[in-house]
Design an enzyme around this catalytic site. Structure first.
Site, short mmCIF file in Angstrom:
data_model
loop_
_atom_site.label_atom_id
_atom_site.label_comp_id
_atom_site.label_asym_id
_atom_site.label_seq_id
_atom_site.Cartn_x
_atom_site.Cartn_y
_atom_site.Cartn_z
N GLY A 8 22.88 34.54 1.90
CA GLY A 8 21.46 34.87 1.96
C GLY A 8 21.00 35.08 3.39
N VAL A 60 26.45 35.23 -4.93
CA VAL A 60 27.08 33.91 -4.83
C VAL A 60 27.27 33.27 -6.20
CG1 VAL A 60 26.24 33.48 -2.48
CG2 VAL A 60 24.88 32.70 -4.45
N SER A 140 15.80 21.16 0.30
CA SER A 140 14.37 21.42 0.33
C SER A 140 13.63 20.11 0.14
CB SER A 140 13.97 22.39 -0.79
OG SER A 140 12.57 22.44 -0.95
N TYR A 153 13.90 24.45 -9.49
CA TYR A 153 14.21 24.48 -8.06
C TYR A 153 14.48 23.06 -7.55
CZ TYR A 153 13.70 26.09 -3.18
OH TYR A 153 13.91 26.40 -1.86
N SER A 154 13.67 22.10 -7.98
CA SER A 154 13.88 20.70 -7.58
C SER A 154 15.21 20.19 -8.09
CB SER A 154 12.74 19.82 -8.10
OG SER A 154 11.51 20.17 -7.49
N ALA A 155 15.56 20.55 -9.33
CA ALA A 155 16.84 20.13 -9.89
C ALA A 155 18.00 20.70 -9.09
CB ALA A 155 16.95 20.57 -11.36
#
Length: 242
Positions: A8, A60, A140, A153-155
């Protein structure tokens, strides 16, 4: 030649990391999936910073693409290896869990978590053989404290943190360090659509961070001076979460 791969790497934090590592003397492998024009601009900036590199396009999340690209590079560079890996590729697809579609859950985990596995696993053996390697994973604040509307996203980021701590213990004796960087709100296209004014009031530093600030931290973790730091998660969030 010293080589660093940034997944990325075409824009945002990834681009800033490419430029910082270029300033440190690395040849930069700029991974992108679809943003080849942005990756070309990153490569131009890398060259402006006195180094060189190449664009390495692959998804990826697609193990076959990852392995094909890295095997092709290895065949072309039989006497060299990629000594720094920055697992930066990731996406957001926010919604409440009740409304979240299966593809939104799966794609976020595929890119962040499976992407980490696909790329890292392919590069571990040369790093351990040469007894030097630096793996830096982009976590993050969402993976540390969780954020509403970002369960997927948190997971993914929480799993990256756990994987960082586990892998660090596996490879430390071979001179390979594994660390994670956990940014808060950084001024990139990843925060587009968020209410910056409202969020800024929650941050003690009273501002969003800059990609270059995250890149400076990653540059240090990639350096020889950081050889005794491994299994760590370093927050860079202006005091948002401590």
């Amino acid at each position: 030649m010293k080589y660093a791969l940034v997944t990325g790497g075409s824009r945002g934090i990834g681009r800033a990391v490419c430029l910082r590592l270029a300033q440190m003397g690395y040849q930069i492998l700029i991974n992108c999936n679809t943003g080849t024009e942005a990756a070309a601009e990153t490569l131009r900036l890398v060259r402006e910073n006195g180094s060189d590199g190449e664009i390495m396009p692959f998804d990826v999340a697609d193990a076959a693409q990852v392995h094909a690209a890295l095997e092709q590079w290895t065949s072309a560079h039989p006497d060299e290896y990629i000594e720094v890996l920055v697992n930066n590729a990731g996406i957001r697809d926010d919604s409440s869990l009740m409304m979240m579609q299966p593809q939104a859950w799966q794609r976020v985990l595929d890119i962040t978590l499976s992407g980490f596995y696909n790329v890292t696993q392919s590069l571990l053996l040369p790093m351990q053989t040469h007894k030097f390697g630096r793996i830096i994973n982009m976590a993050s604040v969402s993976g540390l404290k969780g954020l509403p509307g970002q369960t997927n996203y948190s997971a993914a980021k929480g799993a990256i943190i756990a994987a960082t701590k586990a892998l660090a213990q596996e490879v430390a004796r071979r001179g390979v360090t594994v660390n994670a960087v956990a940014p808060g709100f950084i001024k990139t296209d990843m925060v587009e659509g968020l209410d910056e004014d409202a969020l800024r009031r929650q941050i003690p530093a009273n501002r969003f961070g800059r990609p270059e600030e995250v890149a400076a931290l990653i540059g240090f973790l990639a350096s020889a001076e950081a050889a005794y730091i491994t299994g760590s998660v370093v927050s860079i969030n202006g005091g948002l979460y401590t």
